[in-house]
Design an enzyme around this catalytic site. Structure first.
Site, PDB file in Angstrom:
ATOM      1  N   GLY A 129     -17.576  94.401 -67.814  1.00  0.00           N
ATOM      2  CA  GLY A 129     -16.780  95.597 -67.539  1.00  0.00           C
ATOM      3  C   GLY A 129     -15.431  95.553 -68.250  1.00  0.00           C
ATOM      4  O   GLY A 129     -15.118  94.605 -68.974  1.00  0.00           O
ATOM      5  N   HIS A 153      -4.076  90.403 -68.726  1.00  0.00           N
ATOM      6  CA  HIS A 153      -3.954  91.848 -68.539  1.00  0.00           C
ATOM      7  C   HIS A 153      -2.647  92.159 -67.811  1.00  0.00           C
ATOM      8  O   HIS A 153      -2.319  91.507 -66.812  1.00  0.00           O
ATOM      9  CB  HIS A 153      -5.146  92.380 -67.724  1.00  0.00           C
ATOM     10  CG  HIS A 153      -5.082  93.853 -67.524  1.00  0.00           C
ATOM     11  ND1 HIS A 153      -5.382  94.743 -68.526  1.00  0.00           N
ATOM     12  CD2 HIS A 153      -4.719  94.601 -66.453  1.00  0.00           C
ATOM     13  CE1 HIS A 153      -5.202  95.971 -68.089  1.00  0.00           C
ATOM     14  NE2 HIS A 153      -4.805  95.912 -66.822  1.00  0.00           N
ATOM     15  N   ARG A 202     -19.541  97.739 -83.661  1.00  0.00           N
ATOM     16  CA  ARG A 202     -19.146  96.706 -82.705  1.00  0.00           C
ATOM     17  C   ARG A 202     -20.120  95.528 -82.675  1.00  0.00           C
ATOM     18  O   ARG A 202     -19.718  94.366 -82.629  1.00  0.00           O
ATOM     19  CB  ARG A 202     -19.042  97.326 -81.312  1.00  0.00           C
ATOM     20  CG  ARG A 202     -18.829  96.290 -80.236  1.00  0.00           C
ATOM     21  CD  ARG A 202     -17.842  96.691 -79.216  1.00  0.00           C
ATOM     22  NE  ARG A 202     -17.950  98.089 -78.878  1.00  0.00           N
ATOM     23  CZ  ARG A 202     -18.053  98.534 -77.636  1.00  0.00           C
ATOM     24  NH1 ARG A 202     -18.085  97.679 -76.654  1.00  0.00           N
ATOM     25  NH2 ARG A 202     -18.112  99.811 -77.372  1.00  0.00           N
ATOM     26  N   ASN A 244      -8.890  86.387 -70.492  1.00  0.00           N
ATOM     27  CA  ASN A 244      -8.099  87.528 -70.948  1.00  0.00           C
ATOM     28  C   ASN A 244      -6.811  87.579 -70.138  1.00  0.00           C
ATOM     29  O   ASN A 244      -6.764  87.117 -68.995  1.00  0.00           O
ATOM     30  CB  ASN A 244      -8.885  88.827 -70.752  1.00  0.00           C
ATOM     31  CG  ASN A 244      -8.150  90.038 -71.309  1.00  0.00           C
ATOM     32  OD1 ASN A 244      -7.538  89.970 -72.375  1.00  0.00           O
ATOM     33  ND2 ASN A 244      -8.184  91.151 -70.586  1.00  0.00           N
ATOM     34  N   GLU A 275       3.224  86.932 -68.392  1.00  0.00           N
ATOM     35  CA  GLU A 275       1.951  86.761 -69.117  1.00  0.00           C
ATOM     36  C   GLU A 275       1.989  85.463 -69.903  1.00  0.00           C
ATOM     37  O   GLU A 275       1.010  84.715 -69.959  1.00  0.00           O
ATOM     38  CB  GLU A 275       1.723  87.929 -70.090  1.00  0.00           C
ATOM     39  CG  GLU A 275       1.580  89.279 -69.436  1.00  0.00           C
ATOM     40  CD  GLU A 275       1.274  90.361 -70.470  1.00  0.00           C
ATOM     41  OE1 GLU A 275       0.563  90.091 -71.440  1.00  0.00           O
ATOM     42  OE2 GLU A 275       1.775  91.495 -70.300  1.00  0.00           O
ATOM     43  N   ARG A 302     -10.156  95.319 -77.918  1.00  0.00           N
ATOM     44  CA  ARG A 302     -11.504  95.844 -78.155  1.00  0.00           C
ATOM     45  C   ARG A 302     -12.438  95.298 -77.096  1.00  0.00           C
ATOM     46  O   ARG A 302     -12.233  94.195 -76.592  1.00  0.00           O
ATOM     47  CB  ARG A 302     -12.019  95.369 -79.510  1.00  0.00           C
ATOM     48  CG  ARG A 302     -11.554  96.168 -80.679  1.00  0.00           C
ATOM     49  CD  ARG A 302     -12.055  95.530 -81.939  1.00  0.00           C
ATOM     50  NE  ARG A 302     -13.514  95.527 -82.031  1.00  0.00           N
ATOM     51  CZ  ARG A 302     -14.240  96.561 -82.430  1.00  0.00           C
ATOM     52  NH1 ARG A 302     -13.652  97.680 -82.787  1.00  0.00           N
ATOM     53  NH2 ARG A 302     -15.541  96.488 -82.491  1.00  0.00           N
ATOM     54  N   ASP A 333     -15.928  89.725 -68.084  1.00  0.00           N
ATOM     55  CA  ASP A 333     -17.342  90.037 -67.877  1.00  0.00           C
ATOM     56  C   ASP A 333     -17.652  91.335 -68.614  1.00  0.00           C
ATOM     57  O   ASP A 333     -16.868  91.786 -69.445  1.00  0.00           O
ATOM     58  CB  ASP A 333     -17.691  90.077 -66.379  1.00  0.00           C
ATOM     59  CG  ASP A 333     -17.041  91.255 -65.667  1.00  0.00           C
ATOM     60  OD1 ASP A 333     -16.410  92.108 -66.342  1.00  0.00           O
ATOM     61  OD2 ASP A 333     -17.160  91.326 -64.426  1.00  0.00           O
ATOM     62  N   SER A 336      -2.412  89.529 -64.750  1.00  0.00           N
ATOM     63  CA  SER A 336      -3.575  88.779 -64.276  1.00  0.00           C
ATOM     64  C   SER A 336      -4.204  88.041 -65.448  1.00  0.00           C
ATOM     65  O   SER A 336      -4.422  88.627 -66.507  1.00  0.00           O
ATOM     66  CB  SER A 336      -4.652  89.725 -63.710  1.00  0.00           C
ATOM     67  OG  SER A 336      -4.107  90.621 -62.758  1.00  0.00           O
ATOM     68  N   ASP A 345     -11.872  94.831 -67.927  1.00  0.00           N
ATOM     69  CA  ASP A 345     -10.905  94.117 -67.076  1.00  0.00           C
ATOM     70  C   ASP A 345     -11.403  93.944 -65.639  1.00  0.00           C
ATOM     71  O   ASP A 345     -10.625  94.021 -64.683  1.00  0.00           O
ATOM     72  CB  ASP A 345      -9.539  94.844 -67.079  1.00  0.00           C
ATOM     73  CG  ASP A 345      -8.957  94.959 -68.486  1.00  0.00           C
ATOM     74  OD1 ASP A 345      -9.074  93.998 -69.255  1.00  0.00           O
ATOM     75  OD2 ASP A 345      -8.387  96.023 -68.810  1.00  0.00           O
ATOM     76  N   LEU A 371     -16.023  93.761 -75.935  1.00  0.00           N
ATOM     77  CA  LEU A 371     -17.025  92.878 -76.534  1.00  0.00           C
ATOM     78  C   LEU A 371     -18.405  93.268 -76.040  1.00  0.00           C
ATOM     79  O   LEU A 371     -18.559  93.808 -74.944  1.00  0.00           O
ATOM     80  CB  LEU A 371     -16.720  91.427 -76.146  1.00  0.00           C
ATOM     81  CG  LEU A 371     -15.392  90.887 -76.693  1.00  0.00           C
ATOM     82  CD1 LEU A 371     -14.984  89.614 -75.966  1.00  0.00           C
ATOM     83  CD2 LEU A 371     -15.492  90.654 -78.198  1.00  0.00           C
ATOM     84  N   ASN A 402       1.325  86.497 -76.825  1.00  0.00           N
ATOM     85  CA  ASN A 402       0.571  85.622 -75.912  1.00  0.00           C
ATOM     86  C   ASN A 402      -0.076  84.467 -76.665  1.00  0.00           C
ATOM     87  O   ASN A 402      -0.161  83.343 -76.151  1.00  0.00           O
ATOM     88  CB  ASN A 402      -0.474  86.431 -75.143  1.00  0.00           C
ATOM     89  CG  ASN A 402       0.134  87.155 -73.961  1.00  0.00           C
ATOM     90  OD1 ASN A 402       0.471  86.539 -72.945  1.00  0.00           O
ATOM     91  ND2 ASN A 402       0.317  88.466 -74.088  1.00  0.00           N
TER      92      ASN A 402
HETATM   93  C1  GRF Z   1      -0.136  92.149 -73.619  1.00  0.00           C
HETATM   94  O1  GRF Z   1       0.628  92.929 -72.748  1.00  0.00           O
HETATM   95  C2  GRF Z   1      -1.491  91.872 -73.008  1.00  0.00           C
HETATM   96  O2  GRF Z   1      -1.449  91.740 -71.627  1.00  0.00           O
HETATM   97  C3  GRF Z   1      -2.259  93.119 -73.385  1.00  0.00           C
HETATM   98  O3  GRF Z   1      -1.817  93.440 -74.681  1.00  0.00           O
HETATM   99  C4  GRF Z   1      -0.504  92.924 -74.882  1.00  0.00           C
HETATM  100  C5  GRF Z   1      -0.565  92.054 -76.088  1.00  0.00           C
HETATM  101  O4  GRF Z   1       0.665  91.524 -76.453  1.00  0.00           O
HETATM  102  N1  GRF Z   1      -3.680  92.868 -73.264  1.00  0.00           N
HETATM  103  P1  GRF Z   1       0.737  90.351 -77.499  1.00  0.00           P
HETATM  104  O5  GRF Z   1      -0.074  90.769 -78.719  1.00  0.00           O
HETATM  105  O6  GRF Z   1       0.172  89.099 -76.879  1.00  0.00           O
HETATM  106  O7  GRF Z   1       2.187  90.207 -77.830  1.00  0.00           O
END
Ligand code: GRF
Length: 202
Positions: A142, A108, A64, A106, A173, A90, A140, A135, A144, A92, A13
């Site tokens: 919580g 997800h 943390r 983020n 994504e 992780r 925030d 998504s 996700d 935050l 990503n």
């Molecule tokens: C992705 O599926 C993302 O949605 C999730 O962890 C994975 C990370 O993949 N939070 P990458 O490190 O971006 O390849």
């Protein structure tokens, strides 16, 4: 807008952001720093190749709160105005989130609020849903739970396992996250009563 990224692993990503920026699709967004929390995070090599500065903070070695304090110090040092969690596995602290309220994105791999947490694909398969997806959302306090910015539905096929479903969702994504960055950088995301409104282009 100056963006810092945080990643834990593969970094595909993060790579999607680098590529979108190289294609000129992120006007007004600068990618100024990557923070990784694992020494073996492949994302670091991607930053190196793209000429983006990166830092390693060892999340195994410190608590943390200390991790987040160090990360915040780095973010302030590079004058980051927003943060992208690109596969950052992780949680935050509230202090960190408050410092960048509605400025942390983020990605997800599920249609939130369904299947939050680290096992989204497994949970979607266990629930027997016929579609899942991904998504882009604001972070925030919580897990996700923050306001959803963009979503893409993806079919779940009868023979799917967590790996095949993840592989089908991942390319989406890679489109959603840069698009969310583009909208934030363009000042087009407003949050009202916990709901994101995408403002028209100026
Ligand atoms: C992705 O599926 C993302 O949605 C999730 O962890 C994975 C990370 O993949 N939070 P990458 O490190 O971006 O390849």
């Amino acid at each position: 807008m100056r963006f810092a990224m945080m990643a834990s692993g593969r970094g595909s990503n993060f790579q999607a952001l680098i590529d979108a920026r190289a294609r000129g699709e992120l006007p007004g967004a600068e990618l100024v720093l990557l923070i990784v929390n694992r020494r073996d995070a492949q994302a670091a090599a991607r930053a190196e190749a793209a000429g983006i500065p990166w830092e390693f903070i060892d999340s195994e070695a410190i608590a943390r709160a200390e991790f987040d304090r160090r990360a915040l110090a780095l973010l302030h040092e590079c004058r980051a105005e927003a943060v992208v969690l690109a596969g950052f596995m992780r949680l935050l602290t509230p202090e960190f989130i408050e410092a960048f309220r509605h400025r942390i994105l983020n990605i997800h791999p599920a249609l939130l609020p369904l299947f939050p947490g680290a096992h989204a694909h497994r949970d979607a398969l266990a629930a027997g849903v016929v579609e899942s997806g991904c998504s882009a959302h604001f972070v925030d306090d919580g897990v996700d739970t923050g306001p959803v910015i963009l979503q893409q539905a993806v079919p779940v096929l009868p023979d799917d396992n967590a790996e095949t479903l993840a592989a089908r969702i991942l390319p989406y994504e890679h489109r959603l996250l840069p698009e969310a960055v583009r909208l934030l950088a363009a000042g087009r995301l407003a949050v009202e009563d916990g709901i994101v409104r995408i403002l028209p282009e100026k």
